[in-house]
Design an enzyme around this catalytic site. Structure first.
Site, short mmCIF file in Angstrom:
data_model
loop_
_atom_site.label_atom_id
_atom_site.label_comp_id
_atom_site.label_asym_id
_atom_site.label_seq_id
_atom_site.Cartn_x
_atom_site.Cartn_y
_atom_site.Cartn_z
N CYS A 106 53.87 -9.80 56.22
CA CYS A 106 54.69 -10.88 55.91
C CYS A 106 55.11 -10.60 54.29
O CYS A 106 54.26 -10.15 53.65
CB CYS A 106 54.24 -12.24 56.21
SG CYS A 106 53.69 -12.38 57.73
N ARG A 114 59.46 -6.55 54.53
CA ARG A 114 57.88 -6.96 55.21
C ARG A 114 57.77 -7.60 56.60
O ARG A 114 56.77 -7.79 56.98
CB ARG A 114 57.22 -7.57 54.12
CG ARG A 114 57.27 -7.14 52.87
CD ARG A 114 56.50 -7.94 51.63
NE ARG A 114 54.99 -8.06 51.90
CZ ARG A 114 54.18 -7.08 51.48
NH1 ARG A 114 54.56 -6.17 50.61
NH2 ARG A 114 52.97 -7.29 51.60
N TRP A 139 56.47 -11.59 59.98
CA TRP A 139 56.70 -10.69 61.11
C TRP A 139 54.98 -11.01 61.69
O TRP A 139 53.85 -10.88 61.43
CB TRP A 139 56.00 -9.28 60.43
CG TRP A 139 56.16 -8.10 61.44
CD1 TRP A 139 57.28 -7.71 62.05
CD2 TRP A 139 54.92 -7.21 62.03
NE1 TRP A 139 56.91 -6.94 63.01
CE2 TRP A 139 55.58 -6.33 62.82
CE3 TRP A 139 53.74 -7.24 61.90
CZ2 TRP A 139 54.94 -5.37 63.66
CZ3 TRP A 139 52.92 -6.28 62.27
CH2 TRP A 139 53.60 -5.47 63.27
N ASN A 199 50.31 -14.06 54.24
CA ASN A 199 50.43 -12.72 54.67
C ASN A 199 49.01 -12.30 54.90
O ASN A 199 48.14 -12.13 53.93
CB ASN A 199 51.17 -11.98 53.39
CG ASN A 199 51.04 -10.69 53.74
OD1 ASN A 199 51.21 -10.22 55.09
ND2 ASN A 199 50.96 -9.72 52.75
N GLY A 200 48.63 -11.84 56.11
CA GLY A 200 47.40 -11.29 56.31
C GLY A 200 47.06 -11.88 57.82
O GLY A 200 47.76 -12.44 58.56
N GLU A 242 57.92 14.60 61.76
CA GLU A 242 58.59 13.50 60.90
C GLU A 242 59.91 13.07 61.36
O GLU A 242 60.45 12.15 61.04
CB GLU A 242 58.59 13.76 59.12
CG GLU A 242 59.20 12.80 58.41
CD GLU A 242 58.68 11.56 58.35
OE1 GLU A 242 58.03 11.05 59.18
OE2 GLU A 242 59.24 10.66 57.71
N LYS A 296 61.57 9.62 62.52
CA LYS A 296 62.76 8.79 61.92
C LYS A 296 63.59 8.39 63.00
O LYS A 296 64.04 7.39 62.96
CB LYS A 296 63.38 9.64 61.25
CG LYS A 296 62.64 10.02 59.48
CD LYS A 296 62.60 8.74 58.73
CE LYS A 296 61.43 8.02 59.02
NZ LYS A 296 60.27 8.24 58.18
N GLU A 328 61.95 5.60 65.50
CA GLU A 328 61.93 4.16 64.67
C GLU A 328 63.03 3.60 64.45
O GLU A 328 63.36 2.49 64.55
CB GLU A 328 60.97 4.16 63.79
CG GLU A 328 61.40 4.97 62.37
CD GLU A 328 60.40 4.70 61.21
OE1 GLU A 328 59.80 3.62 61.09
OE2 GLU A 328 60.39 5.80 60.46
N HIS A 361 54.09 25.09 77.37
CA HIS A 361 53.20 24.84 78.17
C HIS A 361 53.40 23.27 78.87
O HIS A 361 52.51 22.70 78.97
CB HIS A 361 51.70 24.83 77.39
CG HIS A 361 51.57 25.97 76.81
ND1 HIS A 361 50.82 27.01 77.60
CD2 HIS A 361 51.75 26.61 75.69
CE1 HIS A 361 50.73 28.23 76.75
NE2 HIS A 361 51.21 28.01 75.64
N LYS A 385 57.30 -2.66 57.40
CA LYS A 385 57.14 -1.67 56.42
C LYS A 385 55.73 -1.34 56.36
O LYS A 385 55.23 -0.07 56.32
CB LYS A 385 57.73 -2.07 54.90
CG LYS A 385 57.28 -0.93 54.14
CD LYS A 385 58.91 -0.28 53.88
CE LYS A 385 58.79 1.00 52.77
NZ LYS A 385 59.31 2.23 53.47
O1 M6R Z 1 52.55 2.51 53.58
P1 M6R Z 1 51.67 3.93 54.26
O2 M6R Z 1 52.36 5.20 54.03
O3 M6R Z 1 50.43 3.81 54.37
O4 M6R Z 1 52.44 3.33 55.79
C1 M6R Z 1 52.12 4.33 56.83
C2 M6R Z 1 52.99 4.16 57.92
O5 M6R Z 1 52.92 2.78 58.50
C3 M6R Z 1 54.44 4.37 57.60
O6 M6R Z 1 54.76 5.69 57.23
C4 M6R Z 1 55.50 4.28 58.86
O7 M6R Z 1 55.32 5.19 59.84
C5 M6R Z 1 56.86 4.34 58.56
N1 M6R Z 1 57.81 3.26 59.09
C6 M6R Z 1 57.56 5.55 58.81
O8 M6R Z 1 58.84 5.45 58.34
#
Ligand code: M6R
Length: 618
Positions: free
Chosen positions: A2, A29, A78, A104-105, A487, A491, A494, A510, A613
């Site tokens: 959050c 966040r 969140w 937050n936490g 990667e 993208k 997500e 396979h 994030k």
């Molecule tokens: O802050 P971090 O790099 O540790 O975060 C890791 C993942 O949560 C982060 O890369 C996530 O996969 C992203 N949303 C990808 O775009």
């Protein structure tokens, strides 16, 4: 995760308006509910609801509070404990609406604390863990502690992770912020106004002077000043170093772009140029430690994990040691007693706050004390990861607001590339002019990306227009490009909400190949490296089954281009020096493809569903 924000001032300004702007800047966040509290004339005024900030603001004018209010706390949520509803939104208060808390936490022992407080007659109205905090403070204040000491006592009862900010209706001159494993930064406009927040951009328009709170520290904010205490010793103020922030607020605003994600992709060249200037000393330290390590592990989550896959490949080119890449959530369970002394762990995280990574590192440190070294690469100064690390490299991506990691991925891979070349230098395994060619290629990555962004992106929009939107598809690759495929696939998953798999082109034979039908899209990532000839064979296999072949190649490519329905072309030399850093130069095309796809299907690429994030839950 959050976002929390607090402001306390002696100026004639609208604290409600500034608090609203503050949480808008923290919306990356979490964005399922939000709320603001202000204090005026010994009363708290709260506005909160479920939904995105703009929607709620339209309904209930989040920034309108009594004139004369001099402090405000705000929260963007969140959901973890309790659904995203108005009742569960922060701020949360005590039984008498005197104490308000934003958090937050996650509090791990909240159930037992709640039962204890309920048995004393405290009345809870939400399903959140957070609500225990105002009640605990209330309880201690009823037992004659003042506000500050009651907060310190209450916080000592809480187990888990927290960044909290607290205000009291009868203390118009005080906000208290405390942290453990969830970030809190404090900003000061000397003599006028003080701020606390989960992240610096929240108050960056007003001040660049800030303090980073450490675990178990408490900040007592007054208008334009702050005092720090250890939670366990809340009567003795302690000194903390001031941090001056170099970047300005433009770095954290959209600046004319429709979305942060697009802006951040366009910032990749400048982020890489800044990261290229990382000090030689710290690179040497990393290189020496890796050279003398017995075992090396590299660990991270999500995008940072895929950066690790690329980085591991690059480093092993110059180091005669195997590097084991393990997702951080699996680190402890997979390694267990196999983690031996004199191991080195490279930990990578944009935020430096990903809980699975922090736990992995903490576990390794507790198990082997000083006989394990942690080298970390992060984008956030003072983040939790830096506190558990022996040595830290800070990537210079600047703030990344879009939930999808983009520029930070490029800077992470580049940093690992710099470490790899430092190892090559140290070990003298190549003639100097050979190493220099690798350096030239690495230093060219910003120009190559700039050239692509300025000249070649129309093809991506065309691909998106021509893609059957109901289709799933594959990203296939071999060798170092496997990281790029994974990667790129992440993208699209997500932010475009499609099931796209980044997979090994060899392994796809396979089983996964049986999914291929006429016009099933397959994107091949095909720099002209040592895997190219075999990849040609894979392209033919998938084409023979009717697949629509889209390839990501260098400009001079011929063979795979001829086999492809569409090509995306990167203007870089076709040689081994540039191939090694193709994870950096090829990824922007896939990031943009995901971006255009997301926009085309009407989604918000900056705020993907179910995602925040930074993931601070297990
Ligand atoms: O802050 P971090 O790099 O540790 O975060 C890791 C993942 O949560 C982060 O890369 C996530 O996969 C992203 N949303 C990808 O775009």
């Amino acid at each position: 995760m959050c976002g929390i924000f607090g402001i306390i001032t002696n100026q004639e300004i609208s604290v409600g308006k500034i608090a609203l702007e503050g949480i808008k800047r923290l919306e990356y966040r979490g964005y399922d509910s939000c709320g603001i509290v202000t204090q005026y004339s010994s009363k708290l005024y709260i506005k909160k609801d479920a939904g995105k900030i703009d929607e709620i603001h339209k309904k209930i004018k989040l920034d309108e509070f009594p004139n004369g209010a001099k402090l405000a706390l705000a929260h963007t949520r969140w959901a973890t404990h309790g659904a995203p509803t108005k009742l569960n939104s922060h701020p949360h208060v005590d039984c008498h609406n005197k104490i308000a808390v934003v958090h937050n936490g996650i509090l791990e022992n909240f159930i037992e604390l709640k039962e204890e407080l309920q048995s004393k007659g405290h009345n809870f109205i939400s399903e959140t863990d957070t609500e225990i905090i105002p009640h605990l403070i209330e309880d201690y204040m009823e037992n004659d502690l003042d506000f500050k000491n009651a907060v310190a006592k209450a916080i000592q009862r809480c187990e888990g992770a927290y960044g909290v900010a607290i205000c009291h209706a009868d203390y118009p001159n005080t906000i208290i912020a405390v942290r453990k494993e969830s970030p809190i930064v404090v900003g000061i406009e000397e003599g006028n106004t003080s701020y606390c927040a989960s992240d610096i951009p929240a108050f960056l328009p007003y001040t660049r002077t800030c303090y980073l709170l450490d675990d178990d520290e408490m900040a007592v904010l007054k208008p334009g000043s702050v005092e720090f205490f250890d939670v366990k010793d809340s009567n003795v103020p302690k000194k903390k170093a001031i941090q001056k922030i170099e970047w300005n607020i433009d770095a954290a605003e959209k600046g004319g772009y429709e979305h942060f994600m697009l802006k951040e992709i366009y910032e990749e060249p400048s982020a890489l140029r800044r990261t290229l200037k990382i000090s030689k000393d710290i690179l040497k330290t990393f290189a020496k430690i890796l050279w003398s390590a017995k075992n090396i592990y590299i660990t991270a989550a999500g995008t940072s994990f895929y950066a690790s896959l690329a980085g591991k490949f690059i480093i092993t080119k110059f180091l005669d040691k195997y590097i084991e890449a393990i997702e951080c959530s699996e680190f402890q369970i997979q390694l267990g007693d196999a983690l031996k002394e004199d191991s080195v762990i490279i930990a990578i995280s944009q935020s430096g706050e990903t809980i699975d990574l922090i736990e992995a590192i903490r576990w390794a440190k507790e198990k082997l004390k000083n006989r394990v070294k942690v080298l970390s690469i992060t984008n956030v100064v003072g983040s939790t990861l830096t506190r558990y690390s022996d040595h830290v490299i800070l990537t210079q991506a600047g703030p990344e607001i879009g939930v999808a990691a983009t520029k930070t991925y490029c800077t992470q891979v580049l940093t690992l590339g710099l470490v790899a070349l430092e190892i090559a230098d140290l070990r003298k395994i190549l003639p100097d002019n050979e190493i220099e060619k690798y350096y030239d290629a690495l230093r060219s990555t910003p120009d190559i990306i700039e050239d692509f962004l300025n000249n070649d992106i129309e093809i991506l929009k065309k691909i998106v227009k021509n893609l059957e939107k109901t289709h799933n598809f594959f990203f296939l690759a071999r060798g170092i490009s496997l990281a790029t495929a994974k990667e790129g696939g992440l993208k699209l998953k997500e932010i475009a909400c499609r099931f796209i798999e980044g997979y090994s082109a060899a392994h796809a034979k396979h089983g996964p190949i049986s999914l291929v039908r006429k016009d099933f899209p397959i994107i091949f990532i095909a720099p002209p490296d040592e895997t190219y000839d075999r990849l040609v064979g894979n392209v033919m296999e998938f084409k023979a089954r009717g697949g629509k072949i889209i390839s990501l190649v260098v400009k001079s490519d011929k063979t795979i281009t001829d086999l492809s329905d569409i090509t995306i072309r990167i203007n870089q030399p076709a040689n081994k020096y540039y191939n090694l850093f193709s994870p950096i130069t090829f990824i922007p095309a896939l990031q943009l493809l995901a971006y255009f796809y997301s926009v085309d299907v009407g989604l918000d690429p900056d705020q993907p569903q179910n995602l925040a994030k930074t993931v601070t839950v297990h």
